[in-house]
Design an enzyme around this catalytic site. Sequence first.
Site, PDB file in Angstrom:
ATOM      1  N   GLU A 177     -10.044  37.910   6.278  1.00  0.00           N
ATOM      2  CA  GLU A 177     -10.931  36.780   6.605  1.00  0.00           C
ATOM      3  C   GLU A 177     -11.779  37.053   7.850  1.00  0.00           C
ATOM      4  O   GLU A 177     -11.335  36.803   8.968  1.00  0.00           O
ATOM      5  CB  GLU A 177     -10.099  35.502   6.831  1.00  0.00           C
ATOM      6  CG  GLU A 177     -10.974  34.291   7.169  1.00  0.00           C
ATOM      7  CD  GLU A 177     -10.203  33.004   7.393  1.00  0.00           C
ATOM      8  OE1 GLU A 177      -8.952  33.035   7.432  1.00  0.00           O
ATOM      9  OE2 GLU A 177     -10.846  31.954   7.559  1.00  0.00           O
ATOM     10  N   LYS A 219     -11.932  36.643   2.205  1.00  0.00           N
ATOM     11  CA  LYS A 219     -12.154  35.226   2.528  1.00  0.00           C
ATOM     12  C   LYS A 219     -13.301  35.133   3.536  1.00  0.00           C
ATOM     13  O   LYS A 219     -13.078  35.165   4.748  1.00  0.00           O
ATOM     14  CB  LYS A 219     -10.867  34.619   3.094  1.00  0.00           C
ATOM     15  CG  LYS A 219     -11.011  33.177   3.550  1.00  0.00           C
ATOM     16  CD  LYS A 219      -9.665  32.512   3.732  1.00  0.00           C
ATOM     17  CE  LYS A 219      -9.801  31.134   4.356  1.00  0.00           C
ATOM     18  NZ  LYS A 219      -8.562  30.359   4.326  1.00  0.00           N
TER      19      LYS A 219
HETATM   20  P1  13P Z   1     -11.351  25.836   6.903  1.00  0.00           P
HETATM   21  O1  13P Z   1     -11.525  25.716   5.418  1.00  0.00           O
HETATM   22  O2  13P Z   1     -11.012  24.546   7.579  1.00  0.00           O
HETATM   23  O3  13P Z   1     -12.473  26.583   7.549  1.00  0.00           O
HETATM   24  O4  13P Z   1     -10.069  26.732   7.128  1.00  0.00           O
HETATM   25  C1  13P Z   1      -9.930  27.885   6.403  1.00  0.00           C
HETATM   26  C2  13P Z   1      -9.027  28.782   7.104  1.00  0.00           C
HETATM   27  O5  13P Z   1      -8.012  29.141   6.585  1.00  0.00           O
HETATM   28  C3  13P Z   1      -9.372  29.243   8.445  1.00  0.00           C
HETATM   29  O6  13P Z   1      -8.586  30.358   8.762  1.00  0.00           O
END
Ligand code: 13P
Length: 342
Positions: A177, A219
């Site tokens: 991510e 992600k």
């Molecule tokens: P949000 O969808 O609130 O951005 O959170 C996603 C997430 O896992 C952040 O690490």
Amino acid sequence: MNTPELIETAKAMVGCDKGLLAMDESNPTCNKRFASLGIPQTAEARRAWRELIVTTPGLGESISGAILYDETIRQQKKDGTPFVKVISDAGIILGIKVDMGAKDMAGHPGERVTEGLDGLRDRLKEYFQMGARFAKWRAVITVGDGIPSRGCIEANAHALARYAALCQEAGLVPIVEPEVLMDGDHTLERCGEVTEEVLRMVFSQLYAQRVTLEGMILKPNMVLPGMSCPVQAAVDQVADATVACLLRAVPAAVPGVAFLSGGQAPELASARLNAMNVRFKSGLPWALAFSFARAIEQPALETWQGKEANVLLAQQVLNHRARCDRAARRGEYNAAMDIEVV
Ligand code: 13P
């Protein structure tokens, strides 16, 4: 490392048009969200909130995997049933956040680098034994005057890749991510440029660390103008810019892209994901899915307000958002779904 199993898990995470629920807020983040609604910031309140989520009837119809936080994976329902069992009984794959948070980066004012590699191999072993089959590590990239720097992008990408390699060694599918934040007044185009640069660096580092792309999930953020940019984009513009960026930078071997919501309004996050699937789904090499926290949880949290009497209604609200996002995966979401809410 059992590569076929990793690949199967990754496929299952983004299969059946479902998506992921990121219920993995760290204690400080969870407390901050509670504080804004006057909910007590205690371990018991956090446990009760997570019990509400994991016991939501029908959640498994829209959610394929749930990401937990270290505190939550060790908790139980009030009747003593471990959350881990409740989640697997619902047919949901168990995931765990394993980074230790984004910290100020030395020599790089305004930028952060995510920590957590020390001791990670042992922590992953324990989480696997507890039933986790995937993990998450979040890096944050801030857009501003003269930033992000090359040093920040490289350091975060390198850490993501080392984390991902350790996950696969331990039998866990890594969710990689790299989040380009929405904070700021930058344009949609600038977000696209930064996101592309970050993704290219991330995949270069993943290659260098010998990460199996078929056994991971990306992600990313959607490509959006900054929250305080005076020119906001139409839903289709966001869909086009996001898919164009991903096509340039994400190898076809990756099975799925599961977006974070990043502070978008829940209905907008659904509409934008929907537009991407309506316009491009048939021609893309990877699934376009979701891994939302706020865009699924926030309306339910506001309904719950920490009160037992509101649990059932909050669960309906949570389930509704998850269903909207599942519809968006199929390109079947429309704003009317949000008018008929409970
Ligand atoms: P949000 O969808 O609130 O951005 O959170 C996603 C997430 O896992 C952040 O690490």
